[in-house]
Design an enzyme around this catalytic site. Structure first.
Site, PDB file in Angstrom:
ATOM      1  N   SER A 193       0.845  -1.183   0.000  1.00  0.00           N
ATOM      2  CA  SER A 193       0.000   0.000   0.000  1.00  0.00           C
ATOM      3  C   SER A 193       0.879   1.231   0.000  1.00  0.00           C
ATOM      4  O   SER A 193       2.021   1.200   0.468  1.00  0.00           O
ATOM      5  CB  SER A 193      -0.870  -0.026   1.253  1.00  0.00           C
ATOM      6  OG  SER A 193      -1.302   1.266   1.582  1.00  0.00           O
ATOM      7  N   TYR A 205      -0.584  -0.548  10.487  1.00  0.00           N
ATOM      8  CA  TYR A 205      -0.926  -0.888   9.099  1.00  0.00           C
ATOM      9  C   TYR A 205       0.241  -0.546   8.172  1.00  0.00           C
ATOM     10  O   TYR A 205       0.692  -1.378   7.376  1.00  0.00           O
ATOM     11  CB  TYR A 205      -2.193  -0.137   8.687  1.00  0.00           C
ATOM     12  CG  TYR A 205      -2.639  -0.402   7.272  1.00  0.00           C
ATOM     13  CD1 TYR A 205      -3.396  -1.526   6.963  1.00  0.00           C
ATOM     14  CD2 TYR A 205      -2.308   0.469   6.228  1.00  0.00           C
ATOM     15  CE1 TYR A 205      -3.804  -1.774   5.661  1.00  0.00           C
ATOM     16  CE2 TYR A 205      -2.709   0.234   4.935  1.00  0.00           C
ATOM     17  CZ  TYR A 205      -3.462  -0.887   4.649  1.00  0.00           C
ATOM     18  OH  TYR A 205      -3.848  -1.131   3.356  1.00  0.00           O
TER      19      TYR A 205
HETATM   20  N1  LIG Z   1      -8.858  -0.310  -0.369  1.00  0.00           N
HETATM   21  C1  LIG Z   1      -7.770   0.413  -0.359  1.00  0.00           C
HETATM   22  O1  LIG Z   1      -7.822   1.637  -0.473  1.00  0.00           O
HETATM   23  C2  LIG Z   1      -6.422  -0.240  -0.274  1.00  0.00           C
HETATM   24  C3  LIG Z   1      -5.302   0.564  -0.417  1.00  0.00           C
HETATM   25  C4  LIG Z   1      -4.025  -0.018  -0.330  1.00  0.00           C
HETATM   26  C5  LIG Z   1      -3.914  -1.387  -0.091  1.00  0.00           C
HETATM   27  N2  LIG Z   1      -5.026  -2.149   0.053  1.00  0.00           N
HETATM   28  C6  LIG Z   1      -4.839  -3.565   0.327  1.00  0.00           C
HETATM   29  O2  LIG Z   1      -5.523  -4.366  -0.603  1.00  0.00           O
HETATM   30  C7  LIG Z   1      -5.965  -5.550   0.044  1.00  0.00           C
HETATM   31  C8  LIG Z   1      -7.466  -5.748  -0.144  1.00  0.00           C
HETATM   32  O3  LIG Z   1      -8.148  -4.624   0.365  1.00  0.00           O
HETATM   33  P1  LIG Z   1      -9.725  -4.399   0.216  1.00  0.00           P
HETATM   34  O4  LIG Z   1      -9.918  -2.948   0.341  1.00  0.00           O
HETATM   35  O5  LIG Z   1     -10.236  -5.126  -0.953  1.00  0.00           O
HETATM   36  O6  LIG Z   1     -10.241  -5.087   1.567  1.00  0.00           O
HETATM   37  P2  LIG Z   1     -11.702  -5.605   1.922  1.00  0.00           P
HETATM   38  O7  LIG Z   1     -12.720  -4.993   1.039  1.00  0.00           O
HETATM   39  O8  LIG Z   1     -11.823  -5.428   3.383  1.00  0.00           O
HETATM   40  O9  LIG Z   1     -11.619  -7.138   1.592  1.00  0.00           O
HETATM   41  C9  LIG Z   1     -10.785  -7.956   2.330  1.00  0.00           C
HETATM   42  C10 LIG Z   1     -11.090  -9.413   2.056  1.00  0.00           C
HETATM   43  O10 LIG Z   1     -10.390 -10.160   3.037  1.00  0.00           O
HETATM   44  C11 LIG Z   1     -11.297 -10.962   3.762  1.00  0.00           C
HETATM   45  N3  LIG Z   1     -10.871 -11.064   5.146  1.00  0.00           N
HETATM   46  C12 LIG Z   1     -10.865 -10.097   6.092  1.00  0.00           C
HETATM   47  N4  LIG Z   1     -10.376 -10.572   7.260  1.00  0.00           N
HETATM   48  C13 LIG Z   1     -10.059 -11.871   7.034  1.00  0.00           C
HETATM   49  C14 LIG Z   1      -9.514 -12.900   7.836  1.00  0.00           C
HETATM   50  N5  LIG Z   1      -9.219 -12.709   9.118  1.00  0.00           N
HETATM   51  N6  LIG Z   1      -9.315 -14.108   7.280  1.00  0.00           N
HETATM   52  C15 LIG Z   1      -9.628 -14.332   5.987  1.00  0.00           C
HETATM   53  N7  LIG Z   1     -10.165 -13.407   5.181  1.00  0.00           N
HETATM   54  C16 LIG Z   1     -10.376 -12.179   5.698  1.00  0.00           C
HETATM   55  C17 LIG Z   1     -12.602 -10.261   3.637  1.00  0.00           C
HETATM   56  O11 LIG Z   1     -13.610 -11.190   3.822  1.00  0.00           O
HETATM   57  P3  LIG Z   1     -14.961 -10.803   4.609  1.00  0.00           P
HETATM   58  O12 LIG Z   1     -15.734  -9.942   3.697  1.00  0.00           O
HETATM   59  O13 LIG Z   1     -15.499 -12.136   4.821  1.00  0.00           O
HETATM   60  O14 LIG Z   1     -14.535 -10.089   5.877  1.00  0.00           O
HETATM   61  C18 LIG Z   1     -12.545  -9.768   2.201  1.00  0.00           C
HETATM   62  O15 LIG Z   1     -12.818 -10.812   1.311  1.00  0.00           O
HETATM   63  C19 LIG Z   1      -5.529  -5.445   1.485  1.00  0.00           C
HETATM   64  O16 LIG Z   1      -4.301  -6.094   1.615  1.00  0.00           O
HETATM   65  C20 LIG Z   1      -5.387  -3.967   1.664  1.00  0.00           C
HETATM   66  O17 LIG Z   1      -4.513  -3.675   2.717  1.00  0.00           O
HETATM   67  C21 LIG Z   1      -6.277  -1.598  -0.032  1.00  0.00           C
HETATM   68  C1  LIG Z   2       0.508  -7.578   3.593  1.00  0.00           C
HETATM   69  O1  LIG Z   2       0.130  -8.424   2.577  1.00  0.00           O
HETATM   70  C2  LIG Z   2      -1.088  -9.061   2.788  1.00  0.00           C
HETATM   71  C3  LIG Z   2      -1.266 -10.078   1.754  1.00  0.00           C
HETATM   72  O2  LIG Z   2      -0.878  -9.587   0.553  1.00  0.00           O
HETATM   73  C4  LIG Z   2      -2.115  -7.997   2.693  1.00  0.00           C
HETATM   74  O3  LIG Z   2      -3.399  -8.515   2.674  1.00  0.00           O
HETATM   75  C5  LIG Z   2      -1.909  -7.156   3.872  1.00  0.00           C
HETATM   76  O4  LIG Z   2      -2.875  -6.159   3.899  1.00  0.00           O
HETATM   77  C6  LIG Z   2      -0.552  -6.566   3.799  1.00  0.00           C
HETATM   78  N1  LIG Z   2      -0.300  -5.801   4.973  1.00  0.00           N
HETATM   79  C7  LIG Z   2      -1.001  -4.745   5.242  1.00  0.00           C
HETATM   80  C8  LIG Z   2      -0.643  -3.964   6.416  1.00  0.00           C
HETATM   81  O5  LIG Z   2      -1.890  -4.412   4.531  1.00  0.00           O
END
Ligand SMILES: NC(=O)c1ccc[n+]([C@@H]2O[C@H](COP(=O)([O-])OP(=O)(O)OC[C@H]3O[C@@H](n4cnc5c(N)ncnc54)[C@H](OP(=O)(O)O)[C@@H]3O)[C@@H](O)[C@H]2O)c1
Ligand SMILES: *[C@@H]1O[C@H](CO)[C@@H](O)[C@H](O)[C@H]1NC(C)=O
Ligand SMILES: *[C@@H]1O[C@H](CO)[C@@H](O)[C@H](O)[C@H]1NC(C)=O
Ligand SMILES: *[C@@H]1O[C@H](CO)[C@@H](O)[C@H](O)[C@H]1NC(C)=O
Length: 323
Positions: A193, A205
């Site tokens: 991220s 984070y």
């Molecule tokens: N969105 C952003 O702006 C952003 C920016 C930078 C990086 N990222 C990174 O991109 C990735 C995905 O983000 P996202 O925004 O798509 O997140 P999200 O919408 O919260 O989706 C996360 C997924 O992970 C699952 N999950 C959560 N807790 C879990 C656990 N303990 N065990 C197994 N599965 C679990 C969730 O399932 P449930 O629905 O069942 O909880 C969901 O399918 C993350 O690594 C995040 O840090 C996101």
């Molecule tokens: C580190 O990587 C995992 C798996 O790619 C990702 O889901 C996680 O969010 C990352 N760490 C953080 C702080 O987001």
């Protein structure tokens, strides 16, 4: 130095700087806007189905990536922790080549993880997308480090760092073994991220995103050294804001729904350029490039603080209303 020599020297330096910017701009346009309509062919398998394991795939970016992989002809294994949500996600993909793995990435024991990996060892898995992650703490998600419980500190490490490290460790043999022909390749993609630069009020984070980042860099340098694993490409994806269930405040940002196609479409170009880091979406690439290369530390701190402070204030207002 005579004045004319000085002028020539300065002009040379200026020209070099201009060329560098032009080169960067050309790379940017070619990488982001010339994408193959048949991506990921090196990760397909002759005479059989190639599968991808996507973690955190019941929603958000993970599900979006899985949907795009299905569209490109891959089978997918969706890993998530809520059985019903996972089943609904699998059904929505509308493909016979979908499996699910119920695993809680935050609490899974080593035995549980290795059992899950064994249960899919019959598949020819060529892609691992380490996507699961986020903010494992009680709302509000943005707060100063001294307000976190020890359990919440640990939960960040467990969910965002430990799980992906263990899973990747166990998946490498499967990724290596699924290669049957000389030109076939495998892939590990981690989600980092823009927060990796170090953002206030999301200290844990940011730190765990930095762990991912270094882990990927180190692993990719290690894998390419050994002929038995040199066919496994390693990339770390660095994202800016994406609207999803864990980032509901990202108004105006790209939505998770369409983000998956940028990720899938951006892999080949990054691998062929031998990048270890990829910013699959052009908007994030511009923003992160600016942060990494151009802004001096004082401005970076200023912008990071202002942006995060504004989000934190909005969260605090929501919490005050709930009380
Ligand atoms: N969105 C952003 O702006 C952003 C920016 C930078 C990086 N990222 C990174 O991109 C990735 C995905 O983000 P996202 O925004 O798509 O997140 P999200 O919408 O919260 O989706 C996360 C997924 O992970 C699952 N999950 C959560 N807790 C879990 C656990 N303990 N065990 C197994 N599965 C679990 C969730 O399932 P449930 O629905 O069942 O909880 C969901 O399918 C993350 O690594 C995040 O840090 C996101
Ligand atoms: C580190 O990587 C995992 C798996 O790619 C990702 O889901 C996680 O969010 C990352 N760490 C953080 C702080 O987001
Ligand atoms: C994996 O690939 C081999 C051939 O390379 C094939 O025999 C086997 O059936 C494949 N497994 C699955 C589950 O498709
Ligand atoms: C992804 O992160 C995990 C754990 O941090 C690490 O084991 C793996 O090598 C990384 N892979 C890539 C491609 O970054």
């Amino acid at each position: 130095m005579a004045p004319t020599n000085l002028i020539i020297a300065l002009a040379g330096i200026g020209a070099a700087a201009v060329l560098r910017v032009l080169y960067w701009a050309a790379q940017f346009v070619v990488y982001h806007f010339w994408r193959s309509s048949k991506p990921l062919t090196a990760y397909k398998r002759v005479g059989t189905d190639a599968y991808a394991l996507v973690t955190g795939a019941s929603a958000g970016i993970g599900l979006s990536i899985a949907r795009e992989l299905v569209r490109q002809g891959f089978g997918v294994v969706l890993l998530g922790h809520l059985p019903d949500e996972l089943a609904a996600a699998a059904k929505s993909l509308n493909s016979p080549r979908v499996r699910t793995l119920v695993v809680n990435a935050r609490t899974a024991t080593p035995e549980h993880i290795s059992g899950a990996v064994k249960s899919i060892s019959d598949l020819n898995i060529s892609i691992l997308i380490n996507n699961v992650g986020g903010f494992p703490l009680a709302d509000p998600p943005l707060r100063s480090l001294n307000t976190l419980t020890t359990a919440e500190v640990d939960a960040h490490v467990d969910l965002n760092a430990r799980f992906m490290a263990r899973l990747t460790n166990l998946m490498l043999p499967l990724l290596a073994a699924s290669k049957k022909q000389t030109n076939e390749r495998s892939l590990v993609l981690n989600m980092s991220s823009a927060g990796r630069v170090g953002m206030p009020w999301i200290v844990m984070y940011s730190a765990t995103k930095g762990f991912n980042y270094s882990f990927s860099m180190a692993l990719s340098r290690e894998l390419e050294d050994d002929p038995a694993t040199a066919h496994i490409d390693c990339l770390v994806a660095v994202l800016g804001e994406v609207q999803s269930q864990s980032n509901v405040m990202a108004e105006g940002a790209i939505t998770a729904d369409v983000f998956g196609s940028y990720v899938v479409g951006g892999i080949d170009g990054a691998v062929s350029r031998k990048w270890r880091e990829v910013r699959p979406y052009w908007g994030h690439d511009l923003q992160i490039g600016l942060m990494d290369r151009i802004l001096p530390e004082s401005m970076l701190t200023h912008f990071a603080r202002e942006e995060l402070r504004e989000k934190k204030n909005r969260w605090d207002a929501i919490m005050a209303k709930r009380r």
